[in-house]
Design a protein around this motif. Structure first.
Motif, short mmCIF file in Angstrom:
data_model
loop_
_atom_site.label_atom_id
_atom_site.label_comp_id
_atom_site.label_asym_id
_atom_site.label_seq_id
_atom_site.Cartn_x
_atom_site.Cartn_y
_atom_site.Cartn_z
N SER A 86 0.90 -1.24 -0.11
CA SER A 86 -0.17 0.10 -0.17
C SER A 86 0.82 1.22 0.06
O SER A 86 0.90 2.22 0.96
CB SER A 86 -1.01 -0.08 1.09
N ARG A 87 1.98 1.15 -1.02
CA ARG A 87 2.47 2.32 -1.07
C ARG A 87 1.75 3.74 -1.37
O ARG A 87 2.13 4.76 -0.80
CB ARG A 87 3.71 2.21 -2.30
N PHE A 88 0.65 3.58 -1.98
CA PHE A 88 -0.18 4.83 -2.27
C PHE A 88 -1.44 4.78 -1.77
O PHE A 88 -2.12 3.59 -1.75
CB PHE A 88 -0.16 4.92 -3.90
N VAL A 89 -1.95 5.84 -1.04
CA VAL A 89 -3.19 5.83 -0.52
C VAL A 89 -4.34 5.91 -1.35
O VAL A 89 -5.66 5.82 -0.87
CB VAL A 89 -3.42 6.87 0.50
N GLU A 101 1.48 -0.93 -7.94
CA GLU A 101 2.57 -1.23 -6.91
C GLU A 101 3.77 -2.07 -7.68
O GLU A 101 4.64 -1.92 -7.00
CB GLU A 101 2.16 -2.30 -6.06
N ALA A 102 3.52 -2.81 -8.59
CA ALA A 102 4.96 -3.35 -9.47
C ALA A 102 6.05 -2.26 -9.84
O ALA A 102 6.88 -2.55 -9.68
CB ALA A 102 4.19 -4.25 -10.53
N ILE A 103 5.27 -1.38 -10.79
CA ILE A 103 6.36 -0.22 -11.30
C ILE A 103 6.75 0.67 -9.95
O ILE A 103 7.67 1.15 -9.97
CB ILE A 103 5.50 0.49 -12.51
N ALA A 104 6.03 0.62 -9.18
CA ALA A 104 6.57 1.47 -7.78
C ALA A 104 7.79 0.55 -7.20
O ALA A 104 8.81 1.03 -6.96
CB ALA A 104 5.62 1.80 -6.74
N ALA A 105 7.62 -0.72 -7.18
CA ALA A 105 8.56 -1.52 -6.49
C ALA A 105 9.76 -1.70 -7.22
O ALA A 105 10.95 -1.72 -6.81
CB ALA A 105 8.06 -3.16 -6.07
N PRO A 114 4.71 14.74 -5.27
CA PRO A 114 5.90 15.03 -4.51
C PRO A 114 5.93 16.36 -3.48
O PRO A 114 5.19 17.14 -3.79
CB PRO A 114 7.09 15.47 -5.61
N PRO A 115 6.42 16.40 -2.27
CA PRO A 115 7.56 15.34 -2.25
C PRO A 115 7.25 14.11 -1.28
O PRO A 115 7.95 13.16 -1.27
CB PRO A 115 8.59 16.07 -1.23
N SER A 116 5.90 14.16 -0.79
CA SER A 116 5.59 13.13 -0.04
C SER A 116 5.21 11.87 -0.79
O SER A 116 5.59 10.67 -0.44
CB SER A 116 4.42 13.38 0.89
N ASN A 117 4.66 11.79 -2.05
CA ASN A 117 4.27 10.95 -2.82
C ASN A 117 3.72 9.63 -2.25
O ASN A 117 4.02 8.48 -2.29
CB ASN A 117 5.97 10.39 -3.49
N THR A 118 2.54 10.23 -1.63
CA THR A 118 1.78 8.93 -1.03
C THR A 118 0.62 8.80 -1.80
O THR A 118 -0.30 7.79 -1.57
CB THR A 118 1.05 9.68 0.27
#
Length: 141
Positions: A86-89, A101-105, A114-118
């Motif tokens: 759950s990298r992104f809310v 999530e795969a491209i983030a990983a 940015p800068p929090s990138n949530t």
């Protein structure tokens, strides 16, 4: 800052991947598109699907590419396994959550705020400048 159409996205990916051609015409609505060749090459490689599930016989080449659809195309192009987390809310339960999530990983995306990138903003349109930075990270130019 212009939006990336689905047809243009196909062209960018084919050039990055150097995929072989195909003679199969996968979609009934891309005959007038300058990107028909690239669209069919990506379809043959299993990287793109249609824009009208479940039939998927149309590609909608002039429609803008969403960040979620872009994540799915990049994930398939790079053969990334869908990732959990759950990298992104703002992607929880989204149809492309595993691809996002795969491209983030893989370090391809950092987020859209940015800068929090949530946040990933999966339904927002991809701009050419955003795609450029994603392709650099994805293909290590």
């Amino acid at each position: 800052t212009s939006a990336v159409t689905r047809g243009a996205m196909a062209a960018f990916l084919v050039r990055s991947l150097e995929l072989p051609g195909t003679k199969v015409d996968y979609f009934k609505d891309d005959g007038d598109s300058m990107f028909e060749r690239e669209i069919n090459i990506l379809a043959a490689a299993g990287i793109v699907k249609g824009c009208n599930p479940p039939g998927n016989d149309r590609f909608c080449p002039d429609s803008p590419t969403t960040r979620g659809a872009m994540a799915a195309m990049l994930s398939r192009a790079l053969d990334l396994d869908p990732a959990s987390g759950s990298r992104f809310v703002d992607d929880n339960g989204h149809v492309f959550e595993g691809d996002i999530e795969a491209i983030a990983a893989a370090g391809i995306t950092k987020g859209c705020n940015p800068p929090s990138n949530t946040k990933f903003c999966p339904n927002r349109v991809v701009t050419r400048e955003q795609l450029a930075s994603l392709l650099v990270r994805a293909f290590d130019y």
